[in-house]
Design a protein around this motif. Structure first.
Motif, PDB file in Angstrom:
ATOM      1  N   GLU A 196       8.619  76.492  43.185  1.00 57.15           N
ATOM      2  CA  GLU A 196       9.155  75.915  44.426  1.00 57.15           C
ATOM      3  C   GLU A 196       8.997  74.392  44.449  1.00 57.15           C
ATOM      4  OE1 GLU A 196       8.529  77.935  48.212  1.00 57.15           O
ATOM      5  OE2 GLU A 196       7.348  79.441  47.142  1.00 57.15           O
ATOM      6  N   ASP A 197       9.962  73.734  45.068  1.00 60.57           N
ATOM      7  CA  ASP A 197       9.930  72.264  45.069  1.00 60.57           C
ATOM      8  C   ASP A 197       8.802  71.693  45.925  1.00 60.57           C
ATOM      9  OD1 ASP A 197      10.963  72.905  47.538  1.00 60.57           O
ATOM     10  OD2 ASP A 197      12.617  71.459  47.469  1.00 60.57           O
ATOM     11  N   LYS A 198       8.179  72.499  46.767  1.00 55.95           N
ATOM     12  CA  LYS A 198       7.078  72.005  47.626  1.00 55.95           C
ATOM     13  C   LYS A 198       5.901  71.494  46.801  1.00 55.95           C
ATOM     14  CE  LYS A 198       8.072  75.230  51.455  1.00 55.95           C
ATOM     15  NZ  LYS A 198       8.956  76.179  50.758  1.00 55.95           N
ATOM     16  N   VAL A 199       5.807  71.928  45.548  1.00 52.27           N
ATOM     17  CA  VAL A 199       4.668  71.498  44.714  1.00 52.27           C
ATOM     18  C   VAL A 199       4.723  70.007  44.400  1.00 52.27           C
ATOM     19  CG1 VAL A 199       4.379  73.775  43.644  1.00 52.27           C
ATOM     20  CG2 VAL A 199       5.865  72.095  42.547  1.00 52.27           C
ATOM     21  N   ASN A 200       5.850  69.343  44.698  1.00 52.30           N
ATOM     22  CA  ASN A 200       5.960  67.896  44.456  1.00 52.30           C
ATOM     23  C   ASN A 200       5.434  67.067  45.621  1.00 52.30           C
ATOM     24  OD1 ASN A 200       7.211  67.654  41.827  1.00 52.30           O
ATOM     25  ND2 ASN A 200       9.010  68.615  42.733  1.00 52.30           N
ATOM     26  N   LEU A 201       5.130  67.690  46.749  1.00 49.99           N
ATOM     27  CA  LEU A 201       4.635  66.960  47.920  1.00 49.99           C
ATOM     28  C   LEU A 201       3.215  66.450  47.676  1.00 49.99           C
ATOM     29  CD1 LEU A 201       5.926  69.470  50.622  1.00 49.99           C
ATOM     30  CD2 LEU A 201       6.905  67.212  50.096  1.00 49.99           C
ATOM     31  N   GLN A 202       2.908  65.288  48.232  1.00 48.86           N
ATOM     32  CA  GLN A 202       1.619  64.635  48.006  1.00 48.86           C
ATOM     33  C   GLN A 202       0.440  65.551  48.347  1.00 48.86           C
ATOM     34  OE1 GLN A 202       0.927  61.640  46.732  1.00 48.86           O
ATOM     35  NE2 GLN A 202      -1.274  61.577  47.166  1.00 48.86           N
ATOM     36  N   LYS A 203       0.512  66.180  49.519  1.00 49.68           N
ATOM     37  CA  LYS A 203      -0.603  67.028  49.943  1.00 49.68           C
ATOM     38  C   LYS A 203      -0.781  68.218  49.011  1.00 49.68           C
ATOM     39  CE  LYS A 203      -2.540  69.259  54.055  1.00 49.68           C
ATOM     40  NZ  LYS A 203      -2.363  69.528  55.512  1.00 49.68           N
ATOM     41  N   VAL A 204       0.319  68.782  48.546  1.00 53.73           N
ATOM     42  CA  VAL A 204       0.253  69.933  47.634  1.00 53.73           C
ATOM     43  C   VAL A 204      -0.286  69.497  46.276  1.00 53.73           C
ATOM     44  CG1 VAL A 204       1.570  71.753  46.488  1.00 53.73           C
ATOM     45  CG2 VAL A 204       2.141  71.097  48.835  1.00 53.73           C
ATOM     46  N   LEU A 205       0.137  68.326  45.802  1.00 49.17           N
ATOM     47  CA  LEU A 205      -0.361  67.807  44.526  1.00 49.17           C
ATOM     48  C   LEU A 205      -1.873  67.611  44.564  1.00 49.17           C
ATOM     49  CD1 LEU A 205       2.411  65.167  43.715  1.00 49.17           C
ATOM     50  CD2 LEU A 205       1.893  67.193  42.346  1.00 49.17           C
ATOM     51  N   GLU A 206      -2.358  67.051  45.658  1.00 51.71           N
ATOM     52  CA  GLU A 206      -3.804  66.829  45.803  1.00 51.71           C
ATOM     53  C   GLU A 206      -4.561  68.164  45.826  1.00 51.71           C
ATOM     54  OE1 GLU A 206      -4.074  64.565  49.360  1.00 51.71           O
ATOM     55  OE2 GLU A 206      -3.406  62.679  48.423  1.00 51.71           O
ATOM     56  N   THR A 207      -4.010  69.123  46.572  1.00 56.11           N
ATOM     57  CA  THR A 207      -4.642  70.446  46.648  1.00 56.11           C
ATOM     58  C   THR A 207      -4.619  71.140  45.281  1.00 56.11           C
ATOM     59  OG1 THR A 207      -3.945  70.673  48.952  1.00 56.11           O
ATOM     60  CG2 THR A 207      -4.610  72.691  47.811  1.00 56.11           C
ATOM     61  N   ASP A 208      -3.479  71.054  44.596  1.00 55.45           N
ATOM     62  CA  ASP A 208      -3.348  71.684  43.279  1.00 55.45           C
ATOM     63  C   ASP A 208      -4.304  71.075  42.268  1.00 55.45           C
ATOM     64  OD1 ASP A 208      -1.469  73.434  44.181  1.00 55.45           O
ATOM     65  OD2 ASP A 208       0.249  72.490  43.214  1.00 55.45           O
ATOM     66  N   PHE A 209      -4.505  69.766  42.359  1.00 53.81           N
ATOM     67  CA  PHE A 209      -5.442  69.098  41.443  1.00 53.81           C
ATOM     68  C   PHE A 209      -6.841  69.686  41.605  1.00 53.81           C
ATOM     69  CE2 PHE A 209      -8.600  65.834  40.555  1.00 53.81           C
ATOM     70  CZ  PHE A 209      -8.233  65.401  39.287  1.00 53.81           C
ATOM     71  N   ASN A 210      -7.304  69.788  42.843  1.00 56.65           N
ATOM     72  CA  ASN A 210      -8.644  70.338  43.098  1.00 56.65           C
ATOM     73  C   ASN A 210      -8.730  71.817  42.731  1.00 56.65           C
ATOM     74  OD1 ASN A 210      -9.754  67.898  44.114  1.00 56.65           O
ATOM     75  ND2 ASN A 210      -8.772  68.258  46.095  1.00 56.65           N
ATOM     76  N   THR A 211      -7.645  72.565  42.987  1.00 56.42           N
ATOM     77  CA  THR A 211      -7.623  73.989  42.639  1.00 56.42           C
ATOM     78  C   THR A 211      -7.686  74.182  41.131  1.00 56.42           C
ATOM     79  OG1 THR A 211      -6.292  74.487  44.606  1.00 56.42           O
ATOM     80  CG2 THR A 211      -6.317  76.140  42.852  1.00 56.42           C
ATOM     81  N   ALA A 212      -6.896  73.411  40.384  1.00 55.37           N
ATOM     82  CA  ALA A 212      -6.894  73.505  38.924  1.00 55.37           C
ATOM     83  C   ALA A 212      -8.266  73.149  38.350  1.00 55.37           C
ATOM     84  CB  ALA A 212      -5.816  72.592  38.339  1.00 55.37           C
ATOM     85  N   LEU A 213      -8.899  72.115  38.914  1.00 55.88           N
ATOM     86  CA  LEU A 213     -10.255  71.745  38.481  1.00 55.88           C
ATOM     87  C   LEU A 213     -11.228  72.911  38.673  1.00 55.88           C
ATOM     88  CD1 LEU A 213     -11.006  68.110  39.747  1.00 55.88           C
ATOM     89  CD2 LEU A 213     -10.970  68.902  37.386  1.00 55.88           C
ATOM     90  N   ALA A 214     -11.154  73.534  39.847  1.00 58.25           N
ATOM     91  CA  ALA A 214     -12.056  74.650  40.156  1.00 58.25           C
ATOM     92  C   ALA A 214     -11.832  75.831  39.205  1.00 58.25           C
ATOM     93  CB  ALA A 214     -11.855  75.099  41.610  1.00 58.25           C
TER      94      ALA A 214
END
Length: 456
Positions: A267-285
């Motif tokens: 989904e294109d929502k993954v390009n949004l700033q807030k989603v990118l920040e959340t995804d970064f922390n999720t991927a790290l975890a």
């Protein structure tokens, strides 16, 4: 009269013609390879509280009814578990899933494979293979080349083979790291891996065999993928396999199709700033959890030094020490790169690629491809970001983020272990006690310290 009865019977609708339905069911089972399977669904169904009350005396109190219903449910579960065990304990899939030694063997094998993938990822990263590779649909060729490079090294290739990758792509049948494969939809539970391997490994070009976990919905049968070299005569092999019977059962093999696309967009929502920040922390975890779970960065403790044969030197004792844990260098690298959106995307891309290559986790697809090293396509699929993004209000973004929490949590949690006290109520047995009970039941004391095995 006989003719009239015959005509009457033949005119019955199939729903009411029991014999006709039984014949059709037998045909279906033979066709689907289900004949002889035990039907776990045929076990009794647990009574509802209302149905249970009808079996009790009218004078029973509410408290007694609740207590007795609890005892009934516990006993029902215990019997169900025991029936399940008795029905399937001899089947290979059951031993692989529940037998402690088999589980330990599988765990060690998985850890070794993940560590090898991590070594390859680090090697490719050090050599600059990750440069210019971003996880969006505009970099499809670069992503595929990286994944193919991983596969080449996994399969014993070298960097000369990677250099020839572009040339090989023009001749699909000559690509060394690709395979052709055959798919078997339903492998009967009585057929073991060795049974099947003994047949398929005889054909020229055989590479490997992958078998899924048993599926209770289809009688605990399993799905299989048999991989061969790309230039193998796959259709002839498939035809030959369909003329083979294992334990009186047909294999029903088909030629497996190649993947139509290696990259899929999310989904294109993954390009949004807030989603990118959340995804970064999720991927790290997820990486931290998976690295620790599989001991990726744990250095093995030294083994005690044993003297050479005939050496009179006393053995040097090495004290047991806790294994050292190194830091994943990727963690410190990406932490420095998340201050602006461009650096954040670049850092997130490295985390996404690390998860896909090392742990076989497709981050944007929320898929776990563990065990893919035995499958026809190693590092086959990956989901990426689309190149465009529409505008969304805050409520839509929050809803999107919340919807993904349960999906990602499966990558950061271990399976829930049953409490030992409850497990004992459901039939957990004490190993030492059971061994002693078996010995006592199958031995006879003839004299002091002299016993006879009655089984022998």
């Amino acid at each position: 009269m006989a003719d009239r009865n015959s005509d009457s019977k033949s005119s019955l609708p199939k729903a009411y013609d029991v014999e006709a339905r039984e014949r059709e069911e037998r045909k279906r089972k033979r066709r689907d390879g289900e004949e002889g399977r035990e039907d776990f669904d045929s076990f009794p169904v647990m009574m509802s509280f209302k149905a249970f009350l009808e079996t009790q005396d009218d004078s029973i109190t509410d408290e007694e009814a609740l207590a007795k219903y609890g005892e009934y449910k516990l006993e029902f579960r215990r019997q169900k578990i025991n029936e399940f065990f008795v029905s399937h304990k001899t089947q290979e899939w059951f031993r692989l899933k529940y037998q402690p030694q088999e589980l330990q063997k599988a765990t060690k094998k998985a850890q070794k494979a993940i560590r090898r993938r991590c070594e390859i990822f680090q090697e490719l990263s050090d050599k600059g293979f990750l440069e210019g590779v971003s996880c969006d649909d505009g970099k499809e060729m670069e992503i595929i080349k990286l994944l193919d490079s991983v596969v080449i090294l996994l399969e014993g290739g070298n960097y000369e083979d990677i250099k020839n990758l572009d040339l090989e792509q023009n001749n699909n049948d000559a690509v060394k790291h690709k395979s052709s494969s055959i798919f078997i939809k339903n492998l009967h539970p009585s057929i073991t891996r060795d049974d099947l391997h003994g047949i398929v490994s005889k054909y020229p070009g055989f590479l490997r065999l992958a078998i899924s976990e048993a599926d209770a919905k289809i009688g605990f049968s399993r799905r299989c993928w048999v991989s061969f070299q790309r230039n193998a005569k796959i259709r002839e092999i498939c035809f030959a396999l369909n003329n083979v019977q294992l334990k009186g059962l047909e294999l029903q093999a088909v030629v497996n199709k190649d993947l139509s696309r290696r990259t899929r967009t999310t989904e294109d929502k993954v390009n949004l700033q807030k989603v990118l920040e959340t995804d970064f922390n999720t991927a790290l975890a997820i990486i931290k959890f998976q690295d620790e779970k599989h001991g990726v960065w744990v250095e093995e403790a030294p083994e005690p030094v044993k003297p050479a044969e005939g050496d009179a030197t006393p053995e040097v004792k090495v004290e047991k020490v806790a294994p050292a844990v190194r830091a994943n260098p990727l963690m410190s690298e990406v932490e420095k790169s998340k201050d602006n959106i461009a650096d954040l995307k670049s850092a997130l891309d490295k985390l996404v690629l690390y998860l896909r290559v090392v742990h076989s986790i497709d981050f944007y697809g929320q898929k776990d491809y563990s065990g893919e090293d035995e499958m026809p396509n190693r590092c086959g699929l990956i989901h990426v970001r689309p190149s465009t993004c529409a505008d969304y209000d805050e409520a839509e973004v929050c809803k999107f983020l919340n919807s993904r929490v349960p999906l990602y949590s499966t990558f950061t949690t271990n399976k829930i272990q049953m409490d030992e006290a409850e497990a004992k109520k459901l039939g957990l047995k004490d190993e030492d006690f059971e061994i002693e009970k078996f010995i006592s039941a199958n031995s006879q004391e003839l004299a002091k310290d002299k016993w006879l095995c009655t089984l022998c």
